[in-house]
Write a protein that holds these residues in place. Sequence first.
Motif, PDB file in Angstrom:
ATOM      1  N   LEU A 218       0.828  -1.204   0.000  1.00 61.07           N
ATOM      2  CA  LEU A 218       0.000   0.000   0.000  1.00 61.07           C
ATOM      3  C   LEU A 218       0.869   1.264   0.000  1.00 61.07           C
ATOM      4  O   LEU A 218       0.584   2.230  -0.710  1.00 61.07           O
ATOM      5  N   TYR A 219       1.965   1.301   0.798  1.00 59.93           N
ATOM      6  CA  TYR A 219       2.842   2.472   0.842  1.00 59.93           C
ATOM      7  C   TYR A 219       3.544   2.691  -0.491  1.00 59.93           C
ATOM      8  O   TYR A 219       3.645   3.828  -0.967  1.00 59.93           O
ATOM      9  N   ALA A 220       4.010   1.558  -1.131  1.00 61.44           N
ATOM     10  CA  ALA A 220       4.767   1.696  -2.378  1.00 61.44           C
ATOM     11  C   ALA A 220       3.880   2.021  -3.572  1.00 61.44           C
ATOM     12  O   ALA A 220       4.291   2.767  -4.468  1.00 61.44           O
ATOM     13  N   ARG A 221       2.665   1.460  -3.636  1.00 59.27           N
ATOM     14  CA  ARG A 221       1.829   1.603  -4.833  1.00 59.27           C
ATOM     15  C   ARG A 221       0.821   2.748  -4.727  1.00 59.27           C
ATOM     16  O   ARG A 221       0.387   3.257  -5.771  1.00 59.27           O
ATOM     17  N   VAL A 222       0.432   3.183  -3.495  1.00 56.87           N
ATOM     18  CA  VAL A 222      -0.648   4.169  -3.362  1.00 56.87           C
ATOM     19  C   VAL A 222      -0.163   5.462  -2.681  1.00 56.87           C
ATOM     20  O   VAL A 222      -0.287   6.561  -3.216  1.00 56.87           O
ATOM     21  N   LEU A 223       0.393   5.321  -1.465  1.00 63.08           N
ATOM     22  CA  LEU A 223       0.688   6.519  -0.668  1.00 63.08           C
ATOM     23  C   LEU A 223       1.840   7.338  -1.250  1.00 63.08           C
ATOM     24  O   LEU A 223       1.805   8.574  -1.223  1.00 63.08           O
ATOM     25  N   THR A 224       2.861   6.670  -1.794  1.00 65.51           N
ATOM     26  CA  THR A 224       3.993   7.403  -2.352  1.00 65.51           C
ATOM     27  C   THR A 224       3.590   8.259  -3.553  1.00 65.51           C
ATOM     28  O   THR A 224       3.913   9.467  -3.603  1.00 65.51           O
ATOM     29  N   PRO A 225       2.879   7.750  -4.602  1.00 68.92           N
ATOM     30  CA  PRO A 225       2.452   8.635  -5.701  1.00 68.92           C
ATOM     31  C   PRO A 225       1.521   9.765  -5.235  1.00 68.92           C
ATOM     32  O   PRO A 225       1.629  10.901  -5.700  1.00 68.92           O
ATOM     33  N   ALA A 226       0.593   9.446  -4.317  1.00 73.40           N
ATOM     34  CA  ALA A 226      -0.323  10.503  -3.838  1.00 73.40           C
ATOM     35  C   ALA A 226       0.439  11.601  -3.102  1.00 73.40           C
ATOM     36  O   ALA A 226       0.156  12.795  -3.252  1.00 73.40           O
ATOM     37  N   GLY A 227       1.421  11.250  -2.264  1.00 73.04           N
ATOM     38  CA  GLY A 227       2.201  12.253  -1.538  1.00 73.04           C
ATOM     39  C   GLY A 227       3.012  13.135  -2.474  1.00 73.04           C
ATOM     40  O   GLY A 227       3.100  14.354  -2.259  1.00 73.04           O
ATOM     41  N   ARG A 228       3.587  12.507  -3.522  1.00 71.08           N
ATOM     42  CA  ARG A 228       4.353  13.304  -4.464  1.00 71.08           C
ATOM     43  C   ARG A 228       3.460  14.301  -5.208  1.00 71.08           C
ATOM     44  O   ARG A 228       3.831  15.469  -5.415  1.00 71.08           O
ATOM     45  N   ALA A 229       2.259  13.867  -5.610  1.00 64.97           N
ATOM     46  CA  ALA A 229       1.336  14.772  -6.299  1.00 64.97           C
ATOM     47  C   ALA A 229       0.895  15.916  -5.378  1.00 64.97           C
ATOM     48  O   ALA A 229       0.825  17.084  -5.779  1.00 64.97           O
ATOM     49  N   LEU A 230       0.639  15.577  -4.096  1.00 58.07           N
ATOM     50  CA  LEU A 230       0.228  16.622  -3.153  1.00 58.07           C
ATOM     51  C   LEU A 230       1.360  17.619  -2.915  1.00 58.07           C
ATOM     52  O   LEU A 230       1.119  18.834  -2.810  1.00 58.07           O
ATOM     53  N   ALA A 231       2.605  17.150  -2.832  1.00 60.29           N
ATOM     54  CA  ALA A 231       3.734  18.056  -2.638  1.00 60.29           C
ATOM     55  C   ALA A 231       3.886  18.999  -3.829  1.00 60.29           C
ATOM     56  O   ALA A 231       4.161  20.203  -3.652  1.00 60.29           O
ATOM     57  N   ARG A 232       3.693  18.474  -5.061  1.00 58.82           N
ATOM     58  CA  ARG A 232       3.775  19.354  -6.237  1.00 58.82           C
ATOM     59  C   ARG A 232       2.689  20.411  -6.211  1.00 58.82           C
ATOM     60  O   ARG A 232       2.931  21.588  -6.553  1.00 58.82           O
ATOM     61  N   CYS A 233       1.467  20.018  -5.813  1.00 57.45           N
ATOM     62  CA  CYS A 233       0.374  21.004  -5.731  1.00 57.45           C
ATOM     63  C   CYS A 233       0.681  22.092  -4.692  1.00 57.45           C
ATOM     64  O   CYS A 233       0.450  23.287  -4.929  1.00 57.45           O
ATOM     65  N   VAL A 234       1.206  21.671  -3.544  1.00 58.49           N
ATOM     66  CA  VAL A 234       1.518  22.652  -2.501  1.00 58.49           C
ATOM     67  C   VAL A 234       2.603  23.611  -2.970  1.00 58.49           C
ATOM     68  O   VAL A 234       2.533  24.824  -2.727  1.00 58.49           O
ATOM     69  N   ARG A 235       3.661  23.112  -3.634  1.00 55.98           N
ATOM     70  CA  ARG A 235       4.702  23.994  -4.144  1.00 55.98           C
ATOM     71  C   ARG A 235       4.141  24.979  -5.148  1.00 55.98           C
ATOM     72  O   ARG A 235       4.494  26.165  -5.161  1.00 55.98           O
ATOM     73  N   GLY A 236       3.232  24.560  -6.026  1.00 58.50           N
ATOM     74  CA  GLY A 236       2.629  25.471  -6.985  1.00 58.50           C
ATOM     75  C   GLY A 236       1.800  26.550  -6.322  1.00 58.50           C
ATOM     76  O   GLY A 236       1.869  27.732  -6.688  1.00 58.50           O
ATOM     77  N   VAL A 237       1.017  26.150  -5.297  1.00 54.21           N
ATOM     78  CA  VAL A 237       0.195  27.144  -4.588  1.00 54.21           C
ATOM     79  C   VAL A 237       1.085  28.160  -3.864  1.00 54.21           C
ATOM     80  O   VAL A 237       0.800  29.359  -3.852  1.00 54.21           O
ATOM     81  N   VAL A 238       2.191  27.660  -3.269  1.00 57.29           N
ATOM     82  CA  VAL A 238       3.098  28.570  -2.560  1.00 57.29           C
ATOM     83  C   VAL A 238       3.732  29.560  -3.526  1.00 57.29           C
ATOM     84  O   VAL A 238       3.856  30.753  -3.229  1.00 57.29           O
ATOM     85  N   ARG A 239       4.152  29.076  -4.713  1.00 61.25           N
ATOM     86  CA  ARG A 239       4.721  29.987  -5.709  1.00 61.25           C
ATOM     87  C   ARG A 239       3.713  31.022  -6.158  1.00 61.25           C
ATOM     88  O   ARG A 239       4.032  32.220  -6.307  1.00 61.25           O
ATOM     89  N   LEU A 240       2.448  30.593  -6.376  1.00 61.44           N
ATOM     90  CA  LEU A 240       1.406  31.522  -6.784  1.00 61.44           C
ATOM     91  C   LEU A 240       1.160  32.585  -5.718  1.00 61.44           C
ATOM     92  O   LEU A 240       1.062  33.788  -6.012  1.00 61.44           O
ATOM     93  N   LEU A 241       1.094  32.131  -4.452  1.00 66.65           N
ATOM     94  CA  LEU A 241       0.902  33.094  -3.371  1.00 66.65           C
ATOM     95  C   LEU A 241       2.083  34.056  -3.263  1.00 66.65           C
ATOM     96  O   LEU A 241       1.909  35.241  -2.968  1.00 66.65           O
ATOM     97  N   GLY A 242       3.320  33.558  -3.469  1.00 63.09           N
ATOM     98  CA  GLY A 242       4.491  34.441  -3.433  1.00 63.09           C
ATOM     99  C   GLY A 242       4.410  35.499  -4.507  1.00 63.09           C
ATOM    100  O   GLY A 242       4.729  36.673  -4.254  1.00 63.09           O
ATOM    101  N   VAL A 243       4.001  35.120  -5.715  1.00 64.89           N
ATOM    102  CA  VAL A 243       3.877  36.096  -6.803  1.00 64.89           C
ATOM    103  C   VAL A 243       2.819  37.140  -6.469  1.00 64.89           C
ATOM    104  O   VAL A 243       3.008  38.358  -6.665  1.00 64.89           O
ATOM    105  N   VAL A 244       1.663  36.676  -5.935  1.00 64.62           N
ATOM    106  CA  VAL A 244       0.575  37.613  -5.603  1.00 64.62           C
ATOM    107  C   VAL A 244       1.019  38.584  -4.513  1.00 64.62           C
ATOM    108  O   VAL A 244       0.796  39.798  -4.590  1.00 64.62           O
TER     109      VAL A 244
END
Length: 412
Positions: A218-244
Amino acid sequence: MDHVELEKRPSEPSGREPGGAGASGEPGGCLVVAIRMPVRIVALVLVVPVRMAWDALAAAGRFLHRTVGRPVGRALAWLARAVCVWPFVALWRWVLVPAGRGLAWLARVLVVVPAGWAHRYLLAPLGRGLVWLYARMLTPVGQGAWWLLRGIGAVLAAVGAGLWTGAVWLGRYLVVVPVRWAVRYLVVVPVRWAVRYLVVVPVRWLVRYLVVVPAVRLYARVLTPAGRALARCVRGVVRLLGVVVAGVVAALAWAGRVLLVVPAVAAWRWVFVPVGRVLVVVGREVGEALGHAWRVAGYVSVAVGRFLAALFRWVVVEPVRRVYRGVLTPVGHVVRDAVLRPVAEAVRGAGRTARQAVAAARETVRQARADVRRALFGEHPQGDAPASREPRRPAGRTLDGSTTALTHLTKD
């Protein structure tokens, strides 16, 4: 009058020229010329009464201090000493010190002397007797009893140690060793084998294949891809907020600069700095005018004080001095020579006459008493003459005779 500086203190060269601004670049010119004289005139008109009132108050204060303050202060100091210090000194000297000495004498007589006597004649002999009793009787008896008890204890300890050692050996090889072997090979070994192969091994297999393996997958097939996608989304939101936020900050900075900094700089440069320079010039001139007016008022106050002093001297002091010298002194001398000295001589002559009369009367009375005594009792022989009851005058001191005890001792 108060002390006034008659010479102006040398000031630093201001560098001002008569017709315009100074060489040092400070503001001046027509503004200084237009402000200086009116300000000095107004300051002189306002300061002269204040300076004269100040000098008058200072002179009155010094006069009151000399004539009223010092005597009143000395009287109050004497009264404070008489009310606060002297009673306590008298109380300490005539009450507390004698009472303390009496209490010390009572304590010495009632406590110290009996305690010393008891210590010297009761406690010390009793203590010496107890020490002798302990050293000569109790110590040998105690040492002998201790030696006897120690020997008995050693014998009993040896017997008890032998019995305890035998009992321990018998208990070990007859009870402990058989019971230990039975428990080890009949109970512990079978129970350990049963628990290992009936409980631990099945539970380990179940936990591995039912919990660990599914969790790893479960950790290798499900949680790891989901965590990576969530981290990318958070970095994008932080960059957007920094620009604003950067844009908002830049806009606010520009608005603040346009609305606050530029008007403030303009007001400072074109309003406050010229007004400040004018106020500095006005303040400097007012200060210099007040100083000049204060010095001039000092000269005026000194002149007025000297005029009033001279007026008082010529109106009051000189007439009084001339009246005293020209009228009162001759009149006093005439009264002294014509009245007082004759009256004093007459009084002294009357005193001498009275003393002579009293002495003559006393001598007459003495002679009358002697005549009456001779008439009643007759003449006494020269050797049997009774001692006179009149006080004898002491003999005068001469070179051969003296009334001192040292002279009598030397003659003896």
